[in-house]
Design a protein around this motif. Structure first.
Motif, PDB file in Angstrom:
ATOM      1  N   PHE A 175       5.061  16.573   0.904  1.00 47.35           N
ATOM      2  CA  PHE A 175       4.416  15.622   1.809  1.00 47.35           C
ATOM      3  C   PHE A 175       5.088  15.630   3.182  1.00 47.35           C
ATOM      4  O   PHE A 175       4.492  15.277   4.188  1.00 47.35           O
ATOM      5  CB  PHE A 175       4.495  14.219   1.198  1.00 47.35           C
ATOM      6  N   GLY A 176       6.366  16.046   3.214  1.00 46.77           N
ATOM      7  CA  GLY A 176       7.148  16.032   4.445  1.00 46.77           C
ATOM      8  C   GLY A 176       8.126  14.880   4.460  1.00 46.77           C
ATOM      9  O   GLY A 176       7.989  13.900   3.712  1.00 46.77           O
ATOM     10  N   CYS A 177       9.165  14.997   5.277  1.00 43.46           N
ATOM     11  CA  CYS A 177      10.171  13.941   5.436  1.00 43.46           C
ATOM     12  C   CYS A 177      10.863  13.588   4.115  1.00 43.46           C
ATOM     13  O   CYS A 177      11.221  12.428   3.875  1.00 43.46           O
ATOM     14  CB  CYS A 177       9.572  12.692   6.055  1.00 43.46           C
ATOM     15  N   GLY A 178      11.023  14.576   3.254  1.00 46.45           N
ATOM     16  CA  GLY A 178      11.716  14.353   1.998  1.00 46.45           C
ATOM     17  C   GLY A 178      10.862  13.791   0.881  1.00 46.45           C
ATOM     18  O   GLY A 178      11.364  13.577  -0.224  1.00 46.45           O
ATOM     19  N   VAL A 179       9.591  13.549   1.140  1.00 47.13           N
ATOM     20  CA  VAL A 179       8.678  13.013   0.131  1.00 47.13           C
ATOM     21  C   VAL A 179       7.960  14.176  -0.549  1.00 47.13           C
ATOM     22  O   VAL A 179       7.488  15.095   0.125  1.00 47.13           O
ATOM     23  CB  VAL A 179       7.648  12.058   0.748  1.00 47.13           C
ATOM     24  N   SER A 180       7.890  14.145  -1.867  1.00 53.50           N
ATOM     25  CA  SER A 180       7.219  15.221  -2.587  1.00 53.50           C
ATOM     26  C   SER A 180       6.317  14.662  -3.670  1.00 53.50           C
ATOM     27  O   SER A 180       6.528  13.563  -4.186  1.00 53.50           O
ATOM     28  CB  SER A 180       8.250  16.184  -3.202  1.00 53.50           C
ATOM     29  N   MET A 181       5.292  15.435  -3.994  1.00 52.70           N
ATOM     30  CA  MET A 181       4.362  15.080  -5.052  1.00 52.70           C
ATOM     31  C   MET A 181       4.715  15.908  -6.282  1.00 52.70           C
ATOM     32  O   MET A 181       5.013  17.105  -6.174  1.00 52.70           O
ATOM     33  CB  MET A 181       2.914  15.360  -4.625  1.00 52.70           C
ATOM     34  N   HIS A 182       4.671  15.257  -7.439  1.00 50.04           N
ATOM     35  CA  HIS A 182       5.094  15.903  -8.680  1.00 50.04           C
ATOM     36  C   HIS A 182       4.007  15.796  -9.737  1.00 50.04           C
ATOM     37  O   HIS A 182       3.250  14.811  -9.786  1.00 50.04           O
ATOM     38  CB  HIS A 182       6.369  15.241  -9.209  1.00 50.04           C
ATOM     39  N   LEU A 183       3.968  16.801 -10.591  1.00 46.91           N
ATOM     40  CA  LEU A 183       3.080  16.793 -11.741  1.00 46.91           C
ATOM     41  C   LEU A 183       3.919  16.498 -12.977  1.00 46.91           C
ATOM     42  O   LEU A 183       4.888  17.202 -13.266  1.00 46.91           O
ATOM     43  CB  LEU A 183       2.393  18.149 -11.890  1.00 46.91           C
ATOM     44  N   VAL A 184       3.553  15.446 -13.689  1.00 40.58           N
ATOM     45  CA  VAL A 184       4.283  15.096 -14.912  1.00 40.58           C
ATOM     46  C   VAL A 184       3.887  16.069 -16.011  1.00 40.58           C
ATOM     47  O   VAL A 184       2.694  16.335 -16.232  1.00 40.58           O
ATOM     48  CB  VAL A 184       3.978  13.650 -15.338  1.00 40.58           C
TER      49      VAL A 184
ATOM     50  N   TRP B  87       2.481  12.134  -9.553  1.00 47.19           N
ATOM     51  CA  TRP B  87       3.345  11.041  -9.115  1.00 47.19           C
ATOM     52  C   TRP B  87       4.040  11.435  -7.818  1.00 47.19           C
ATOM     53  O   TRP B  87       4.245  12.621  -7.546  1.00 47.19           O
ATOM     54  CB  TRP B  87       4.398  10.725 -10.179  1.00 47.19           C
ATOM     55  N   ALA B  88       4.396  10.421  -7.026  1.00 52.16           N
ATOM     56  CA  ALA B  88       5.097  10.650  -5.756  1.00 52.16           C
ATOM     57  C   ALA B  88       6.566  10.278  -5.899  1.00 52.16           C
ATOM     58  O   ALA B  88       6.896   9.235  -6.461  1.00 52.16           O
ATOM     59  CB  ALA B  88       4.466   9.814  -4.646  1.00 52.16           C
ATOM     60  N   ASP B  89       7.425  11.150  -5.373  1.00 52.30           N
ATOM     61  CA  ASP B  89       8.849  10.814  -5.224  1.00 52.30           C
ATOM     62  C   ASP B  89       9.052  10.449  -3.761  1.00 52.30           C
ATOM     63  O   ASP B  89       9.185  11.316  -2.903  1.00 52.30           O
ATOM     64  CB  ASP B  89       9.728  11.995  -5.626  1.00 52.30           C
ATOM     65  N   ASP B  90       9.051   9.159  -3.499  1.00 51.12           N
ATOM     66  CA  ASP B  90       9.090   8.643  -2.130  1.00 51.12           C
ATOM     67  C   ASP B  90      10.393   7.887  -1.875  1.00 51.12           C
ATOM     68  O   ASP B  90      10.450   6.963  -1.073  1.00 51.12           O
ATOM     69  CB  ASP B  90       7.884   7.715  -1.917  1.00 51.12           C
ATOM     70  N   ARG B  91      11.445   8.287  -2.567  1.00 46.78           N
ATOM     71  CA  ARG B  91      12.717   7.585  -2.421  1.00 46.78           C
ATOM     72  C   ARG B  91      13.349   7.803  -1.053  1.00 46.78           C
ATOM     73  O   ARG B  91      14.124   6.971  -0.586  1.00 46.78           O
ATOM     74  CB  ARG B  91      13.683   8.016  -3.531  1.00 46.78           C
ATOM     75  N   SER B  92      13.025   8.904  -0.388  1.00 49.78           N
ATOM     76  CA  SER B  92      13.598   9.145   0.938  1.00 49.78           C
ATOM     77  C   SER B  92      13.139   8.097   1.941  1.00 49.78           C
ATOM     78  O   SER B  92      13.797   7.866   2.958  1.00 49.78           O
ATOM     79  CB  SER B  92      13.221  10.544   1.433  1.00 49.78           C
TER      80      SER B  92
ATOM     81  N   GLY C  24      10.522   4.431  -3.517  1.00 47.94           N
ATOM     82  CA  GLY C  24      10.664   4.687  -4.940  1.00 47.94           C
ATOM     83  C   GLY C  24       9.785   5.804  -5.476  1.00 47.94           C
ATOM     84  O   GLY C  24       9.411   6.745  -4.775  1.00 47.94           O
ATOM     85  N   ILE C  25       9.442   5.660  -6.746  1.00 45.31           N
ATOM     86  CA  ILE C  25       8.656   6.644  -7.487  1.00 45.31           C
ATOM     87  C   ILE C  25       7.436   5.928  -8.035  1.00 45.31           C
ATOM     88  O   ILE C  25       7.552   4.860  -8.640  1.00 45.31           O
ATOM     89  CB  ILE C  25       9.505   7.243  -8.631  1.00 45.31           C
ATOM     90  N   TYR C  26       6.250   6.516  -7.826  1.00 50.81           N
ATOM     91  CA  TYR C  26       5.034   5.805  -8.222  1.00 50.81           C
ATOM     92  C   TYR C  26       3.879   6.784  -8.441  1.00 50.81           C
ATOM     93  O   TYR C  26       3.894   7.897  -7.903  1.00 50.81           O
ATOM     94  CB  TYR C  26       4.644   4.776  -7.157  1.00 50.81           C
ATOM     95  N   PRO C  27       2.859   6.375  -9.206  1.00 48.19           N
ATOM     96  CA  PRO C  27       1.671   7.218  -9.345  1.00 48.19           C
ATOM     97  C   PRO C  27       1.043   7.443  -7.975  1.00 48.19           C
ATOM     98  O   PRO C  27       0.914   6.512  -7.185  1.00 48.19           O
ATOM     99  CB  PRO C  27       0.743   6.394 -10.256  1.00 48.19           C
ATOM    100  N   SER C  28       0.691   8.668  -7.699  1.00 49.42           N
ATOM    101  CA  SER C  28       0.170   9.021  -6.379  1.00 49.42           C
ATOM    102  C   SER C  28      -1.068   8.198  -6.036  1.00 49.42           C
ATOM    103  O   SER C  28      -2.089   8.279  -6.712  1.00 49.42           O
ATOM    104  CB  SER C  28      -0.183  10.513  -6.351  1.00 49.42           C
ATOM    105  N   ARG C  29      -0.945   7.390  -4.995  1.00 48.96           N
ATOM    106  CA  ARG C  29      -2.082   6.600  -4.515  1.00 48.96           C
ATOM    107  C   ARG C  29      -2.199   6.701  -2.995  1.00 48.96           C
ATOM    108  O   ARG C  29      -2.845   5.868  -2.361  1.00 48.96           O
ATOM    109  CB  ARG C  29      -1.922   5.126  -4.929  1.00 48.96           C
ATOM    110  N   GLU C  30      -1.556   7.713  -2.435  1.00 50.07           N
ATOM    111  CA  GLU C  30      -1.510   7.813  -0.975  1.00 50.07           C
ATOM    112  C   GLU C  30      -2.863   8.160  -0.363  1.00 50.07           C
ATOM    113  O   GLU C  30      -3.053   8.026   0.846  1.00 50.07           O
ATOM    114  CB  GLU C  30      -0.444   8.835  -0.549  1.00 50.07           C
ATOM    115  N   MET C  31      -3.811   8.592  -1.189  1.00 48.07           N
ATOM    116  CA  MET C  31      -5.148   8.896  -0.663  1.00 48.07           C
ATOM    117  C   MET C  31      -6.108   7.731  -0.849  1.00 48.07           C
ATOM    118  O   MET C  31      -7.318   7.875  -0.688  1.00 48.07           O
ATOM    119  CB  MET C  31      -5.698  10.172  -1.312  1.00 48.07           C
TER     120      MET C  31
END
Length: 214
Positions: free
Chosen positions: A151-160, A170-175, A179-186
């Motif tokens: 995603f950029g800026c240290g944020v990444s999308m992951h497949l469980v 899920w998103a790893d948005d700790r940067s 936190g970590i959450y189900p991808s809802r950025e769209m």
């Protein structure tokens, strides 16, 4: 090929034709081109090596349409890059452990609660925060996943790839301290499986171009 994959391929072709100026975010990095599909044997070797089973719909995508390339944000990662915990600094990043259990079932973003008063004992407060920070950024919180998108800026999308959440993005948005959450950025209200997440990106990108008069 499933009906959904046929739709995805057709929509990606339309997007490539309509956005020749690469106005959609990240398009200049991947030009709406997928890499060549992977042989199923290569997927099986990867699964055997890391003792995991990739979600069936993801395997069908990378063996039918392409192994990384065009996709949300800066594009899809190749399957073999999915073990890097930091997609911005791969060479320096420790590797994920996708065969271990994925522990999350809902959004996770604990708050730092100190027992020391920062004004009274700043050193104790600092030590407590360091302990919290070390745990918060531990890559073990992303066990059971592979990284699929930067995603950029240290944020990444992951497949469980393990447990009840297998197949969901899920998103790893700790940067960004989110936190970590189900991808809802769209804008989706419910968690999405990989092909649904990808198709939503296509739909939103095409709509963006239509609104802009492409």
């Amino acid at each position: 090929m499933t009906e959904q994959l046929k739709r995805i391929r057709e929509k990606l072709t339309r997007l490539r034709e309509q956005d020749r100026g690469f106005r959609v975010f990240g398009a200049s990095a991947h030009h709406y081109r997928l890499n060549d599909p992977l042989p199923l044997a290569s997927v099986k070797q990867f699964e055997s090596r890391y003792n995991l089973q990739l979600p069936e719909d993801y395997v069908l995508f990378i063996t039918t349409l392409g192994n990384g390339g065009a996709g949300p944000y800066y594009g899809l990662e190749r399957m073999e890059n999915g073990l890097f915990s930091d997609l911005d600094y791969r060479a320096e990043a420790p590797l994920l452990h996708p065969s271990l259990p994925f522990v999350h079932t809902q959004a996770w973003n604990p708050e730092f609660v100190a027992t020391a008063d920062e004004a009274v004992d700043p050193e104790a407060y600092r030590r407590q925060y360091q302990v919290f920070e070390k745990d918060y950024y531990d890559i073990a919180w992303m066990n059971g996943t592979i990284a699929i998108c930067n995603f950029g800026c240290g944020v990444s999308m992951h497949l469980v790839v393990t447990g009840p959440q297998q197949g969901y993005v899920w998103a790893d948005d700790r940067s960004s301290d989110y936190g970590i959450y189900p991808s809802r950025e769209m804008g989706n209200q419910e968690p999405l499986r990989f092909p649904d997440w990808y198709e939503l990106w296509l739909d939103q990108s095409l709509n963006q171009l239509n609104l802009a008069g492409a």
